[in-house]
Design an enzyme around this catalytic site. Structure first.
Site, PDB file in Angstrom:
ATOM      1  N   GLU A  18      12.912 -25.541  16.188  1.00 13.64           N
ATOM      2  CA  GLU A  18      11.700 -25.052  16.946  1.00 13.64           C
ATOM      3  C   GLU A  18      11.709 -25.385  18.722  1.00 13.64           C
ATOM      4  O   GLU A  18      11.208 -25.955  19.336  1.00 13.64           O
ATOM      5  CB  GLU A  18      10.466 -25.605  16.348  1.00 13.64           C
ATOM      6  CG  GLU A  18      10.072 -25.183  14.943  1.00 13.64           C
ATOM      7  CD  GLU A  18       8.782 -25.571  14.627  1.00 13.64           C
ATOM      8  OE1 GLU A  18       8.120 -25.050  13.664  1.00 13.64           O
ATOM      9  OE2 GLU A  18       8.343 -26.657  15.010  1.00 13.64           O
ATOM     10  N   GLU A  31      10.644 -20.894   8.203  1.00 10.11           N
ATOM     11  CA  GLU A  31       9.817 -22.017   7.799  1.00 10.11           C
ATOM     12  C   GLU A  31       8.232 -21.121   7.738  1.00 10.11           C
ATOM     13  O   GLU A  31       7.887 -20.492   8.416  1.00 10.11           O
ATOM     14  CB  GLU A  31       9.362 -23.211   9.081  1.00 10.11           C
ATOM     15  CG  GLU A  31      10.319 -23.828   8.924  1.00 10.11           C
ATOM     16  CD  GLU A  31       9.962 -25.197   9.855  1.00 10.11           C
ATOM     17  OE1 GLU A  31       8.770 -25.466  10.068  1.00 10.11           O
ATOM     18  OE2 GLU A  31      10.960 -25.869  10.444  1.00 10.11           O
TER      19      GLU A  31
END
Length: 425
Positions: free
Chosen positions: A166, A277
């Site tokens: 991320e 995710e």
């Protein structure tokens, strides 16, 4: 005439050979905490209440149909009090070996931190804090290379590698709490440093795992223009796949996700997208402003049925976007807490097993629907580790699958377990 026919045969044969390579579809989850649950002998049951003796084998069974698993890797998590933050190299190697031995594709997620790395936290590992930027570039190269070499030597070569987790605003910012080294799409500050770090990590991946695909993972799925800006800034970086996190309660509705995916397909047509995710609550969702940004409980109730409905709607949307070729559930193995299970400090309530009954939720069995697509007028064959009953197939020169073996003479494409070949009857 013969030359024309031969050309047609070669063209169709090439299409069939390349279909899987071009459109490899993956579905699975990040199961980084599974060994801790196993060590605590936590029970897992299927939806009917039958005990599952081996969770990983169950995930690849026909009932579930997963073909890929993701594992995170921290530099030195030993000082972190969160029991989910435990995945150093010594932890990851045996888990990765199991994943590969079971026939799954392996996605390795480098965090390049001692703790959770996400958009708000990209803290440099404690042992790296004394390094200047030039030394840090060498360190990320050496660390990435060394970790990958250990995995390769252990028979656990990753198939996909995230060089950062991320990293929407950069990575390796420095000491915890610092505002230095963050990257924003509206500014050029710090981007050369960030890009140099990514290039060094990617260089190590290419050298040790030349067949692995490199993923650059961000989480601005709820901000299409920002998402585009990030990958435009990273145009000089060598990577293969755009990785995204998508959680509706942080990244808004499916229409917003669709806009982001369309934007990526238009702006980066040569890059596939992996949703690395996703998850949805089945109980005890936090309030807006106290853990989430959006409440979609009126669309998808906070229940096992609502979790299933979210999964179905997400997959329906993803199938509209041919650039999306992988879907991973985050922390599917979550399975309770209490006096006999100190795996977690608190329940997360987004897993695919019920924390109280330890039974699988229906969403677990919906995820394999992501794989059910057709490509280029030919049934897309997804031969993977779950293909234990592979059948022989025949196609004509128009790419149409025959119902059984050919009954007329001619030239056909024969697909068997050991590959495809031209067959004349």
């Amino acid at each position: 005439m013969k030359k024309t026919l031969l050309s047609a045969v070669i063209a169709v044969f090439g299409m069939l050979l390349n279909a899987n390579a071009q459109e490899e579809l993956l579905v699975g989850g990040d199961i980084s905490v599974l060994p801790r649950y196993e060590a605590k002998k936590v029970s897992y049951y299927d939806q009917q209440g039958k005990k599952i003796t081996d969770v990983m084998q169950y995930l690849k069974s026909d009932a579930v149909g997963w073909n890929a698993l993701r594992v995170r890797l921290f530099v030195d998590p030993s000082g972190d009090s969160d029991p989910q933050v435990c995945q150093d190299l010594n932890y990851v190697v045996p888990l990765a070996k199991r994943i590969k031995a079971e026939g799954f594709k392996l996605l390795l997620d480098f965090h390049y931190s001692d703790t959770w790395a996400d958009p708000a936290k990209q803290w440099t590992p404690a042992s790296w804090l004394g390094l200047n930027d030039e030394q840090l570039k060498e360190k990320i190269y050496d660390y990435t290379k060394d970790c990958l070499q250990v995995l390769v030597d252990s028979g656990a070569t990753p198939d996909y590698i995230q060089t950062g987790n991320e990293i929407s605003y950069g990575m390796l910012w420095g000491q915890k709490g610092t505002t230095a080294n963050r990257c924003y799409t509206g500014s050029n500050a710090n981007w050369p440093r960030f890009i140099a770090l990514l290039k060094q990590a990617g260089k190590a991946c290419r050298e040790v795992c030349p067949d692995a695909k490199i993923i650059i993972h961000t989480e601005r799925a709820g901000k299409p223009s920002v998402l585009k800006g990030i990958y435009q800034k990273l145009a000089s970086v060598d990577y293969d796949i755009i990785g995204l996190s998508y959680y509706s309660f942080w990244h808004n509705n499916l229409a917003t996700l669709a806009s982001s995916l369309t934007q990526l397909a238009t702006s980066f047509p040569n890059k596939k997208v992996h949703i690395v995710e996703t998850a949805y609550y089945y109980q005890y969702q936090p309030a807006v402003g106290e853990g989430i940004d959006y409440d979609f409980s009126s669309t998808w109730p906070i229940s096992a049925a609502g979790q299933k409905a979210f999964t179905q709607d997400l997959i329906t949307e993803l199938k509209k976007h041919t650039n999306v070729t992988a879907l991973y559930w985050w922390f599917p193995e979550e399975n309770g807490n209490g006096p006999n299970n100190s795996v977690l400090n608190d329940w997360v309530n987004r897993g695919l097993w019920n924390n109280t009954s330890h039974k699988a939720h229906s969403a677990l069995y919906e995820l394999k629907e992501f794989l059910n697509r057709e490509s280029s007028g030919v049934e897309q064959h997804k031969m993977n580790s779950t293909d234990t009953k592979h059948e022989s197939k025949y196609y004509d020169l128009q790419g149409r699958r025959l119902n059984g073996e050919p009954r007329l003479g001619g030239i056909y494409i024969h697909e068997a377990k050991d590959g495809r070949r031209i067959k004349t009857l």
